[in-house]
Design a protein around this motif. Structure first.
Motif, short mmCIF file in Angstrom:
data_model
loop_
_atom_site.label_atom_id
_atom_site.label_comp_id
_atom_site.label_asym_id
_atom_site.label_seq_id
_atom_site.Cartn_x
_atom_site.Cartn_y
_atom_site.Cartn_z
N GLN A 18 -39.46 -18.60 -42.21
CA GLN A 18 -38.27 -19.38 -41.84
C GLN A 18 -38.51 -20.18 -40.58
O GLN A 18 -37.92 -21.23 -40.37
N PHE A 19 -39.38 -19.66 -39.72
CA PHE A 19 -39.65 -20.38 -38.48
C PHE A 19 -40.29 -21.74 -38.74
O PHE A 19 -40.19 -22.63 -37.91
N LEU A 20 -40.94 -21.87 -39.91
CA LEU A 20 -41.57 -23.15 -40.22
C LEU A 20 -40.52 -24.23 -40.44
O LEU A 20 -40.83 -25.42 -40.44
N MET A 21 -39.27 -23.82 -40.65
CA MET A 21 -38.20 -24.80 -40.80
C MET A 21 -37.91 -25.52 -39.49
O MET A 21 -37.21 -26.52 -39.46
N MET A 22 -38.37 -24.95 -38.38
CA MET A 22 -38.04 -25.57 -37.10
C MET A 22 -39.30 -26.09 -36.40
O MET A 22 -39.66 -25.62 -35.33
N PRO A 23 -40.00 -27.09 -37.01
CA PRO A 23 -41.27 -27.54 -36.43
C PRO A 23 -41.10 -28.15 -35.05
O PRO A 23 -41.97 -28.00 -34.19
N GLN A 24 -39.96 -28.82 -34.82
CA GLN A 24 -39.80 -29.48 -33.53
C GLN A 24 -39.64 -28.48 -32.40
O GLN A 24 -40.20 -28.63 -31.32
N GLU A 25 -38.87 -27.41 -32.66
CA GLU A 25 -38.69 -26.39 -31.63
C GLU A 25 -40.02 -25.71 -31.32
O GLU A 25 -40.35 -25.47 -30.17
N LEU A 26 -40.78 -25.40 -32.40
CA LEU A 26 -42.06 -24.74 -32.19
C LEU A 26 -43.01 -25.64 -31.41
O LEU A 26 -43.72 -25.19 -30.50
N GLY A 27 -43.00 -26.93 -31.77
CA GLY A 27 -43.87 -27.88 -31.06
C GLY A 27 -43.52 -27.95 -29.59
O GLY A 27 -44.39 -27.93 -28.71
N LEU A 28 -42.21 -28.00 -29.31
CA LEU A 28 -41.78 -28.09 -27.92
C LEU A 28 -42.16 -26.82 -27.16
O LEU A 28 -42.57 -26.87 -26.00
N LEU A 29 -42.03 -25.68 -27.84
CA LEU A 29 -42.42 -24.41 -27.23
C LEU A 29 -43.91 -24.42 -26.89
O LEU A 29 -44.32 -23.92 -25.83
N LEU A 30 -44.69 -25.03 -27.79
CA LEU A 30 -46.13 -25.12 -27.55
C LEU A 30 -46.41 -25.98 -26.32
O LEU A 30 -47.24 -25.61 -25.46
N VAL A 31 -45.71 -27.11 -26.23
CA VAL A 31 -45.88 -27.98 -25.06
C VAL A 31 -45.54 -27.20 -23.80
O VAL A 31 -46.28 -27.22 -22.80
N PHE A 32 -44.42 -26.46 -23.87
CA PHE A 32 -43.98 -25.66 -22.72
C PHE A 32 -45.07 -24.67 -22.31
O PHE A 32 -45.41 -24.55 -21.13
N LEU A 33 -45.63 -23.97 -23.31
CA LEU A 33 -46.66 -22.95 -23.02
C LEU A 33 -47.90 -23.59 -22.41
O LEU A 33 -48.47 -23.06 -21.45
N LEU A 34 -48.31 -24.75 -22.95
CA LEU A 34 -49.50 -25.43 -22.42
C LEU A 34 -49.28 -25.79 -20.96
O LEU A 34 -50.14 -25.55 -20.11
N VAL A 35 -48.09 -26.36 -20.66
CA VAL A 35 -47.81 -26.75 -19.28
C VAL A 35 -47.78 -25.51 -18.39
O VAL A 35 -48.33 -25.51 -17.28
N PHE A 36 -47.20 -24.45 -18.91
CA PHE A 36 -47.10 -23.21 -18.13
C PHE A 36 -48.48 -22.64 -17.82
O PHE A 36 -48.78 -22.27 -16.68
N LEU A 37 -49.35 -22.60 -18.86
CA LEU A 37 -50.70 -22.05 -18.65
C LEU A 37 -51.49 -22.93 -17.69
O LEU A 37 -52.19 -22.42 -16.81
N PHE A 38 -51.37 -24.24 -17.88
CA PHE A 38 -52.05 -25.18 -16.97
C PHE A 38 -51.61 -24.92 -15.54
O PHE A 38 -52.43 -24.83 -14.61
N ASP A 39 -50.31 -24.76 -15.37
CA ASP A 39 -49.75 -24.59 -14.03
C ASP A 39 -50.19 -23.26 -13.42
O ASP A 39 -50.42 -23.15 -12.21
N LEU A 66 -47.96 -37.01 -27.18
CA LEU A 66 -48.55 -36.62 -28.46
C LEU A 66 -47.52 -35.90 -29.32
O LEU A 66 -47.40 -36.15 -30.52
N PHE A 67 -46.77 -35.01 -28.68
CA PHE A 67 -45.73 -34.27 -29.40
C PHE A 67 -44.69 -35.22 -29.97
O PHE A 67 -44.24 -35.07 -31.12
N THR A 68 -44.30 -36.23 -29.19
CA THR A 68 -43.32 -37.20 -29.68
C THR A 68 -43.84 -37.96 -30.88
O THR A 68 -43.12 -38.19 -31.86
N ILE A 69 -45.12 -38.36 -30.79
CA ILE A 69 -45.70 -39.10 -31.92
C ILE A 69 -45.74 -38.20 -33.16
O ILE A 69 -45.41 -38.62 -34.27
N ALA A 70 -46.11 -36.92 -32.95
CA ALA A 70 -46.15 -35.99 -34.08
C ALA A 70 -44.76 -35.83 -34.70
O ALA A 70 -44.62 -35.63 -35.90
N ASN A 71 -43.74 -35.94 -33.86
CA ASN A 71 -42.37 -35.80 -34.32
C ASN A 71 -41.98 -36.83 -35.36
O ASN A 71 -41.14 -36.57 -36.21
#
Lengths: 103, 487
Positions: B5-26, B47-52
């Motif tokens: 069911q989580f695959l139904m929310m690709p945008q939320e997952l993508g944003l979460l991924l961006v968040f995690l990347l920024v967090f790990l980088f920081d 990149l995330f926006t384009i993927a959207n």
């Protein structure tokens, strides 16, 4: 003795009213926070009571109450942090001290 | 549980991924690499926006709590575009001396609020909606207080926090009455259960719900926090607050009113909203006239713009939804252009007063030019996008065909003329009072230049490129099920 729905509803709505009154009249920011807490908690009572009296077969209202308690805790924590910040800046938690920006 | 069911929310997952990347980088990268965090965030988010753009697929998940339609995809894409511009604009400020230490927190909080807005847009259950609403508004309070050195930031944060909690308490009280009436918190179930019966409790609940969301949207009479918060918050946060959070709340408001309370449209909320719209447009305009601080000025202008956006809600149809999304898109570009100029000048000279802009055209012609386009677009002067968005939203409202709505559109039109007066005050200061230049000529930072070019191009092109409105209208027409209970 079986209590009726109103016996719960009246206190919770009075609590909400007290919260609104306190929010408007209190001058101390901590007291305002307490008033907000009263309002949020009366909502929890409402949900729990409506659930157990009107729709005893389900749990949706109870779940909402649980989540609302957690949300209220998060809100209070953040609001307290902001009050502490203000205190560090003006050495006071009186709402009259933070009226520089107006109209 | 079915995790697919989580695959139904690709945008939320993508944003979460961006968040995690920024967090790990920081968190894990050495101090030396930290200074490139801003660029990293901008690139990853771009990149995330384009993927959207390529994401699609309608449906519900979590037994109907969460729904993706083509309209929610389009709305999230609009928010993404705005967020990207805000990120680019904020680069200079985020790398300034006092903010650089907490740069990571700034980006993480911004991304977290955006996630909350995504949830708010897609939620079809009131519990999920409330969680989204709080996820969106709590980090924003922290962001408003971000400028620790300035006293105004703290005052603004206190005001924002107290009103936000107050409004969500009122909103949740309204929800408890809705629950008592309908016995469910699913949008669809509530809509079915409250059909037919027009009880007094429903109207009370509606009043609470409308005023709760009205606070977030800063509709009059719930607007009093807006100007103070916009003035006190750091400019990057103000621009985020004025476009992204307002756009998301407007969309969610339409979903709630149409999908949940659709059967009470003509009996109850059409008239409540009618009064609120007239008040919002008029009061916002009248107060904007007397402002000298540009951030406060834009705050009142954004209040009256929120009134125009509400015209798309009161239309209660697919046309209204399409024009609302188009209006938000255009508003994102016009307002961010104005805030981009303000931020550029504030970062360099610390000046935000309208009188300081005298003769800006002489010293910084390009900044003055972008500001002029932004003001023209906000006022709705023809070749620019603002004209088309106002036109579509008026058409959408007129689609209902009732005489009262025609009168409402007339009032809105008259207010457009009033708004022209104060928008042109800024243009007058920049172009006509040439002899008393306050701001010296300076070089605009590269990131700010990029953001200004994007927004200026947007203002010029969005209205003319008809494919954008066609795309939004198509997306809106696919979600006609939302308006089932109206009329």
């Amino acid at each position: 003795m079986e209590l009726s729905l109103l016996m719960y509803l009246i206190p919770s709505l009075v609590m909400f009213g007290c919260g609104v009154y306190g929010f408007i009249t209190r001058k101390n920011m901590i007291a305002i926070l307490i008033s907000l807490e009263l309002m949020l908690n009366s909502v929890d009572i409402n949900f729990a009571v409506f659930n157990s009296y009107l729709f005893p077969g389900q749990m949706e209202g109870m779940f909402f109450s649980l989540f609302a308690i957690a949300i209220a805790a998060a809100e209070t924590a953040l609001a307290l942090a902001i009050v502490i910040n203000v205190y560090r800046k003006v050495k006071n938690v009186d709402i009259k001290e933070i009226t520089k920006m107006k109209f | 549980m079915d995790y697919s069911q989580f695959l139904m929310m690709p945008q939320e997952l993508g944003l979460l991924l961006v968040f995690l990347l920024v967090f790990l980088f920081d968190t894990f990268l050495p101090k030396k690499a930290q200074s490139s965090l801003s660029i990293f965030t901008c690139v990853v988010f771009a990149l995330f926006t384009i993927a959207n753009v390529f994401m699609a697929g309608n449906g519900t998940s979590f037994s109907g709590m969460y729904e993706q339609t083509s309209a929610t995809y389009a709305m999230k894409l609009i928010l993404n575009a705005g967020m990207l511009i805000v990120l680019i604009q904020a680069t200079k400020w985020a790398n300034s001396e006092f903010v650089a230490v907490r740069r990571g927190e700034f980006y993480e909080l911004l991304l977290a609020t955006l996630l909350g807005m995504y949830i708010m847009i897609s939620a079809r259950h009131f519990l999920l909606f409330v969680i989204g609403l709080e996820t969106a508004s709590l980090p924003l309070a922290a962001l408003v207080a971000f400028d620790k050195k300035h006293y105004e930031s703290h005052e603004a944060a206190a005001k924002y926090m107290f009103t936000a909690v107050f409004s969500s308490a009122i909103f949740m009280l309204g929800l408890s009455f809705v629950y008592a009436l309908a016995g469910s918190l699913y949008f669809n179930d509530i809509a079915v259960n409250i059909m037919g019966g027009q009880s007094a409790l429903l109207i009370v609940a509606l009043v609470f719900v409308i005023s709760g969301v009205g606070f977030k949207l800063s509709l009059v009479p719930f607007h009093l926090w807006t100007a103070d918060v916009y003035q006190g918050a750091p400019t990057a946060v103000t621009s985020y607050l004025s476009v992204i959070s307002k756009g998301a709340a407007a969309f969610a408001f339409l979903v709630i009113l149409a999908q949940v309370f659709g059967s009470a449209y003509s009996a109850a909320w059409e008239w409540m909203l009618y009064a609120v719209i007239v008040l919002t447009i008029t009061v916002g305009n009248l107060f904007a006239i007397r402002q000298r601080d540009l951030k406060r000025f834009l705050a009142f202008s954004s209040i009256s713009q929120a009134g125009y956006i509400m015209l798309g809600v009161i239309a209660g149809s697919e046309v209204g939804l399409a024009s609302l999304m188009f209006y938000v898109l255009v508003y994102v570009f016009s307002n961010l252009a104005a805030f981009g100029v303000i931020a550029a000048i504030e970062n360099k000279t610390g000046k935000v007063n309208m009188d300081d802009y005298n003769g800006l055209f002489k010293t910084n012609p390009w900044l003055a030019f972008s500001m002029m386009l932004a003001m023209f677009s906000l006022a709705g002067i023809p070749p620019f996008a603002g004209f088309f968005s106002k036109f579509f939203i008026f058409v959408g409202a007129c689609h209902t065909g009732s005489v009262a709505i025609y009168v409402l559109v007339l009032i809105a039109l008259i207010n457009t003329i009033i708004s022209l007066y104060y928008y042109l005050l800024v243009v007058k200061a920049m172009f006509i009072k040439q002899d008393e230049c306050v701001i010296p000529t300076f070089k605009v930072a590269c990131s700010e230049k990029v953001a200004l070019i994007i927004t200026t191009l947007g203002i010029i092109l969005i209205g003319l490129a008809s494919c954008i409105y066609t795309y939004l209208a198509e997306a809106a027409s696919n979600s006609s099920a939302m308006f089932m209970f109206i009329h």
